[in-house]
Motif scaffolding. Structure first.
Motif, PDB file in Angstrom:
ATOM      1  N   ASP A 126      38.156  36.786  35.009  1.00 32.01           N
ATOM      2  CA  ASP A 126      37.913  37.226  36.389  1.00 32.01           C
ATOM      3  C   ASP A 126      39.255  37.529  37.061  1.00 32.01           C
ATOM      4  O   ASP A 126      40.321  37.447  36.421  1.00 32.01           O
ATOM      5  N   ALA A 127      39.198  37.862  38.368  1.00 32.83           N
ATOM      6  CA  ALA A 127      40.423  38.293  39.052  1.00 32.83           C
ATOM      7  C   ALA A 127      41.483  37.194  39.086  1.00 32.83           C
ATOM      8  O   ALA A 127      42.682  37.474  39.195  1.00 32.83           O
ATOM      9  N   ASN A 164      52.327  44.128  32.900  1.00 33.53           N
ATOM     10  CA  ASN A 164      52.479  45.362  32.119  1.00 33.53           C
ATOM     11  C   ASN A 164      51.766  45.178  30.780  1.00 33.53           C
ATOM     12  O   ASN A 164      52.265  44.499  29.888  1.00 33.53           O
ATOM     13  N   PHE A 165      50.585  45.798  30.687  1.00 36.15           N
ATOM     14  CA  PHE A 165      49.768  45.578  29.485  1.00 36.15           C
ATOM     15  C   PHE A 165      49.723  46.815  28.592  1.00 36.15           C
ATOM     16  O   PHE A 165      48.737  47.054  27.899  1.00 36.15           O
ATOM     17  N   HIS A 178      43.599  44.368  28.951  1.00 33.95           N
ATOM     18  CA  HIS A 178      43.261  45.646  29.590  1.00 33.95           C
ATOM     19  C   HIS A 178      42.696  45.305  30.969  1.00 33.95           C
ATOM     20  O   HIS A 178      41.760  44.502  31.055  1.00 33.95           O
ATOM     21  N   ALA A 179      43.271  45.930  32.024  1.00 36.38           N
ATOM     22  CA  ALA A 179      42.766  45.678  33.375  1.00 36.38           C
ATOM     23  C   ALA A 179      41.530  46.541  33.597  1.00 36.38           C
ATOM     24  O   ALA A 179      41.461  47.669  33.119  1.00 36.38           O
ATOM     25  N   TYR A 180      40.515  45.999  34.301  1.00 35.80           N
ATOM     26  CA  TYR A 180      39.339  46.801  34.657  1.00 35.80           C
ATOM     27  C   TYR A 180      38.726  46.209  35.923  1.00 35.80           C
ATOM     28  O   TYR A 180      39.062  45.093  36.331  1.00 35.80           O
ATOM     29  N   ARG A 229      39.908  42.386  37.368  1.00 37.74           N
ATOM     30  CA  ARG A 229      39.451  41.686  36.159  1.00 37.74           C
ATOM     31  C   ARG A 229      40.231  42.147  34.949  1.00 37.74           C
ATOM     32  O   ARG A 229      40.848  43.213  34.982  1.00 37.74           O
ATOM     33  N   LYS A 230      40.176  41.343  33.895  1.00 31.52           N
ATOM     34  CA  LYS A 230      40.918  41.719  32.686  1.00 31.52           C
ATOM     35  C   LYS A 230      40.053  41.483  31.447  1.00 31.52           C
ATOM     36  O   LYS A 230      39.282  40.527  31.396  1.00 31.52           O
TER      37      LYS A 230
END
Ligand code: ADP
Length: 455
Positions: free
Chosen positions: A120-121, A165-166, A190-192, A196-197
């Protein structure tokens, strides 16, 4: 709605009519009031029934499960109940459809060969699949809503998580990694959505190991080639710059020939290894006589023995019963002669070397080379078949060894479904045995007997 007014008006009319019939003109008003009250009471009862039904529906645990109460029927409240019921039914259907889709989606993520973790965030675990649980050592149920940084404490991962930085992945040790059994994971975030990740993990232990082996192999080959090459270029320079006398020139050329022979042997062994790795498994259709294989080994052993030591070795050959072996002739010969030449190379002059072939009681065939050489300490035995692994480096080089002989033997054995056994004790010699499965061995006498009985 109009029906409701008509019913209400009809009810009032009926009440006033009954009042007039019972008490004349004075009864109209009380009749009207009573009719209004009764209508209101019945209407309230309908609402109470509707509310009770709605509450029961709301409290029903499973969406779509029906409460035992029935809603009002007919009239405006009946219609309200009916429409509500349809809305609830639609909602349940949608809910069940979305639930089924979600389950399918989660099942697909479970089936993924990679670890998947939804964060989650705040970076807390919302869901993870079994592979991720295994990779990181999570408990897929207990660790839900735990912060990922509290569970994955590797400094490289912490820095990666906080960097934001992903664009690349990071390699970290797995949750159950130990020095004896290291596990390497490639982890990518991966951010989405809103902060969230999605965390993906891949087991790269085998890849890393293969890469390390490739690096070692290249370093070893370079080293093995560089040594004779340096010697060769030194001699070439000497021959080019110094006016040498004939005997000296001849000696130098002899040494140069020795070094180039060493490089040639190394390249040949490397090519043999790569051919063994690249070619399909040998079938059981090609039969080779063991007598011929042993005769060739004997010839090689005798000439190598006289070359290495004028006194030679005591060589004993026991060819055993005439047999045939299913396999590739040059591979089998290369494996057998590697064992035989090793025995000759490592056994001091006059030492005894016994080479034998026999058929075991269960039909398997055993090729055995036993020597009275220096023997090998137990800790080296499991590593002998590694490429370039040598116990006695200088003896190996002096006698033209490449460090690849037993690696070739191991490959040939694996390709023929055979087993390599090494028994040795320092100071008590060594015994190398190749045991072939019964399906690959046939005794020629047996073949002869069968063909006679058929005639
Ligand atoms: P090499 O070309 O160095 O002989 P091998 O792969 O054939 O390479 O053997 C690996 C190592 O195993 C050798 O360097 C040697 O130290 C040891 N070895 C092999 N055979 C024998 C033997 N019969 N007696 C003692 N040591 C042996």
């Amino acid at each position: 709605m109009i029906n409701r007014w008509i019913t209400f008006a009809a009810c009032l009319l009926l009440g006033s009519g009954v009042g007039w019939w019972l008490a004349g003109k004075d009864g109209i008003e009380p009749g009207l009031l009573l009719a209004g009250f009764v209508w209101l009471l019945l209407d309230t009862l309908q609402i109470v029934r509707l509310l009770k039904w709605l509450r029961a529906e709301q409290n029903a645990e499973e969406p779509g499960s029906l409460s035992s109460l029935s809603p009002p029927t007919g009239g405006m409240w009946g219609e309200v109940a009916d429409r509500t019921r349809r809305i609830l039914k639609n909602r349940d259907r949608h809910y069940q459809e979305s639930q089924a889709r979600l389950n399918e989606f989660l099942a697909a993520m479970q089936a993924s060969p990679n670890g998947v973790v939804l964060l989650d965030a705040e970076g807390r675990i919302e869901w993870c699949n079994q592979t991720a649980a295994q990779h990181f050592g999570f408990d897929a149920q207990r660790d839900v809503m735990q912060h990922i940084a509290n569970l994955v404490r590797d400094p490289a991962f912490t820095a990666y998580l906080s960097s934001g930085n992903f664009s690349r992945d990071v390699t970290i040790p797995g949750g159950r990694s130990t020095p004896a059994r290291p596990v390497k994971l490639a982890v990518h975030l991966h951010a989405y959505g809103r902060g969230r990740k999605l965390l993906l993990s891949r087991d790269v232990t085998a890849l890393e190991l293969a890469e390390a082996m490739r690096r070692d192999f290249v370093a070893n080959v370079s080293h093995e080639i560089r040594t004779p090459l340096t010697v060769l270029s030194g001699f070439i320079e000497t021959l080019q710059t110094l006016p040498l006398k004939e005997p000296e020139r001849t000696r130098y050329l002899g040494l140069m020939a020795q070094q180039s022979q060493r490089m040639q042997t190394l390249v040949n062994d490397l090519l043999t290894l790569s051919r063994l790795e690249g070619s399909p498994l040998p079938d059981t259709g090609e039969w080779v006589t063991t007598g011929a294989l042993l005769a060739q080994c004997e010839q090689e052993a005798r000439s190598l023995s006289t070359m290495l030591a004028p006194a030679g070795h005591r060589l004993e050959f026991e060819p055993g019963p005439p047999c045939e072996l299913a396999g590739v002739q040059n591979e089998l010969l290369s494996a057998m002669s590697n064992l035989v030449t090793n025995a000759v190379r490592y056994t001091p002059p006059s030492g005894l070397i016994k080479i034998s072939w026999r058929v075991l009681d269960d039909g398997r065939g055993e090729f055995q080379v036993q020597d009275t050489g220096p023997g090998i300490a137990a800790e080296h035995i499991p590593r002998l078949t590694e490429r370039f692994y040598r116990v006695d480096r200088s003896r190996s080089r002096e006698t033209g060894g490449t460090g690849l002989g037993l690696a070739i033997v191991k490959h040939v054995m694996q390709r023929h479904g055979a087993e390599l056994r090494i028994e040795s004790q320092p100071g008590h010699g060594s015994r190398f045995s190749m045991v072939f499965p019964a399906a690959r061995v046939r005794q020629l006498q047996a073949v002869a007997t069968i063909s006679t009985s058929l005639l």
